[in-house]
Design an enzyme around this catalytic site. Structure first.
Site, mmCIF file in Angstrom:
data_model
loop_
_atom_site.group_PDB
_atom_site.id
_atom_site.type_symbol
_atom_site.label_atom_id
_atom_site.label_comp_id
_atom_site.label_asym_id
_atom_site.label_seq_id
_atom_site.Cartn_x
_atom_site.Cartn_y
_atom_site.Cartn_z
ATOM 1 C CG HIS A 125 0.800 11.439 -2.660
ATOM 2 N ND1 HIS A 125 -0.176 10.680 -3.268
ATOM 3 C CD2 HIS A 125 0.419 12.724 -2.814
ATOM 4 C CE1 HIS A 125 -1.104 11.471 -3.779
ATOM 5 N NE2 HIS A 125 -0.771 12.722 -3.512
ATOM 6 C CG ASP A 155 1.313 4.417 -3.114
ATOM 7 O OD1 ASP A 155 1.057 4.883 -1.996
ATOM 8 O OD2 ASP A 155 1.182 5.064 -4.163
#
Length: 366
Positions: A125, A155
């Site tokens: 992540h 991200d």
């Protein structure tokens, strides 16, 4: 189909539904007029809180069936751009990899680790991708573990924005060569690309790897946040000497502090002085005190407060669609005013219409 407006109105995009930075890329393309069709697995009602689906159409296809796979291939064949965010090899195993697609297609691949390398097949992540770039080590206080900046940096900064940069660069090149190409957008590539200034300062000996000891990481008294009398905060960013001078004047501090602005030996003392002064008044009092000045002081607002600040409200850049707080379209073009984005549609709502556009008959649809 409703006529699309915006600079990307001629662009047809197929997005294989997923999580994280790929859906945001599709949303931003749709915001600017692109016809974005998501390929989903299962129908579901409209969810106005799923902001990344706004402005898109949705088809539900069973990619494990021959008919569903054929429909997906037709959709890809009719598209300019494909976006997918699966682990490397997933699309190939479905028979939808780049080698199976037409040569004009721009094939956008979004991953954390990239398509190659020993970790390419490993889960992760934002915090993990950020960790390997060196950037996470620099974030947070000196005597505590690093603190991730939400999931904005890896991200969406190193991921979504570089995916879009790659896709639109490939669109331009295709206009010259007539051919598309694969865009391998990896967060561990994008984050270092944003670190040119930090890498420069490291090379110049102007940055230390000790957290909270540098110009931009909260150590400098003129570039950090302070607690106010009401427990809320202000953000101070008076980097340039002329702006620092205004900050000193507005705080009632000696103007000759300018001479030692970048002397790190004075930073702890100055920080304590600034903190004591900012603690005497509320955040909003300080905001009013500095309003219109070049001291580079701003109130730290919550998500719910941000849209109502005079600057934000004047631009109308944060909207509430169906009561859901979200951004307007960005960037802007010319004098166009922000428009309320199209609400997310039910998942699968456009299956029949999209497949009919591809020339599939009623029998095929059934």
């Amino acid at each position: 189909m409703e006529e699309r407006k915006g600079p990307l109105a001629s662009l047809k995009v197929v997005e294989f539904s997923g999580l994280g930075p790929a859906p945001l890329a599709g949303q931003l393309l749709a915001d600017l007029g692109a016809d974005v069709v998501t390929v989903d697995r299962k129908a579901a009602p409209a969810d106005p809180t799923d902001i990344n689906r706004r402005g898109k159409r949705s088809v539900v296809l069973n990619l494990k069936s021959s008919n569903g796979l054929e429909a997906a291939k037709r959709l890809i064949a009719a598209s300019d751009v494909l976006i997918e965010g699966f682990r490397p090899g997933v699309m190939e195993r479905l028979g939808l990899g780049p080698e199976e697609c037409h040569e004009k297609l721009i094939y956008g691949r979004m991953t954390g680790w990239g398509q190659t390398g020993p970790w390419a097949q490993t889960a992760g992540h934002d915090i993990n991708y950020l960790a390997l770039t060196g950037a996470l080590h620099a974030m947070g206080s000196k005597d505590q573990p690093p603190v991730p900046p939400l999931n904005l940096v890896a991200d969406y900064g190193g991921g979504t924005m570089f995916l879009l940069f790659g896709i639109l660069s490939a669109v331009i090149e295709r206009g010259v060569t007539g051919k598309g190409q694969v865009v391998d957008a990896a967060m561990v590539d994008g984050v270092p690309a944003m670190m040119g200034l930090i890498h420069s300062m490291l090379a110049q000996g102007a940055w230390t790897e000790q957290r909270a000891s540098n110009w931009l990481d909260g150590a400098a008294p003129f570039y950090r946040c302070y607690t106010c009398a009401d427990g809320k905060f202000v953000a101070v960013g008076a980097l340039e000497p002329q702006f620092y001078a205004i900050l000193l004047e507005k705080l009632g501090l000696p103007i000759d502090y300018r001479e030692s602005q970048n002397d790190t030996a004075t930073w702890d003392v100055r920080t304590a002085e600034f903190a004591e002064i900012f603690a005497t008044r509320s955040r909003d009092d300080w905001a009013a005190h500095f309003y219109g000045s070049d001291a580079c002081v701003a109130p730290v607002l919550s998500f719910s407060e941000a849209p109502d600040h005079p600057q934000m409200a004047a631009r109308g850049n944060m909207l509430r669609a169906d009561g859901v707080l979200q951004s307007g379209r960005a960037p802007r073009f010319g004098d166009a005013k922000p428009q309320m984005p199209a609400a997310p549609r039910p998942i699968g709502a456009d299956t029949d219409a999209v497949l009919a556009e591809l020339g599939l008959s009623a029998h095929d649809l059934a």
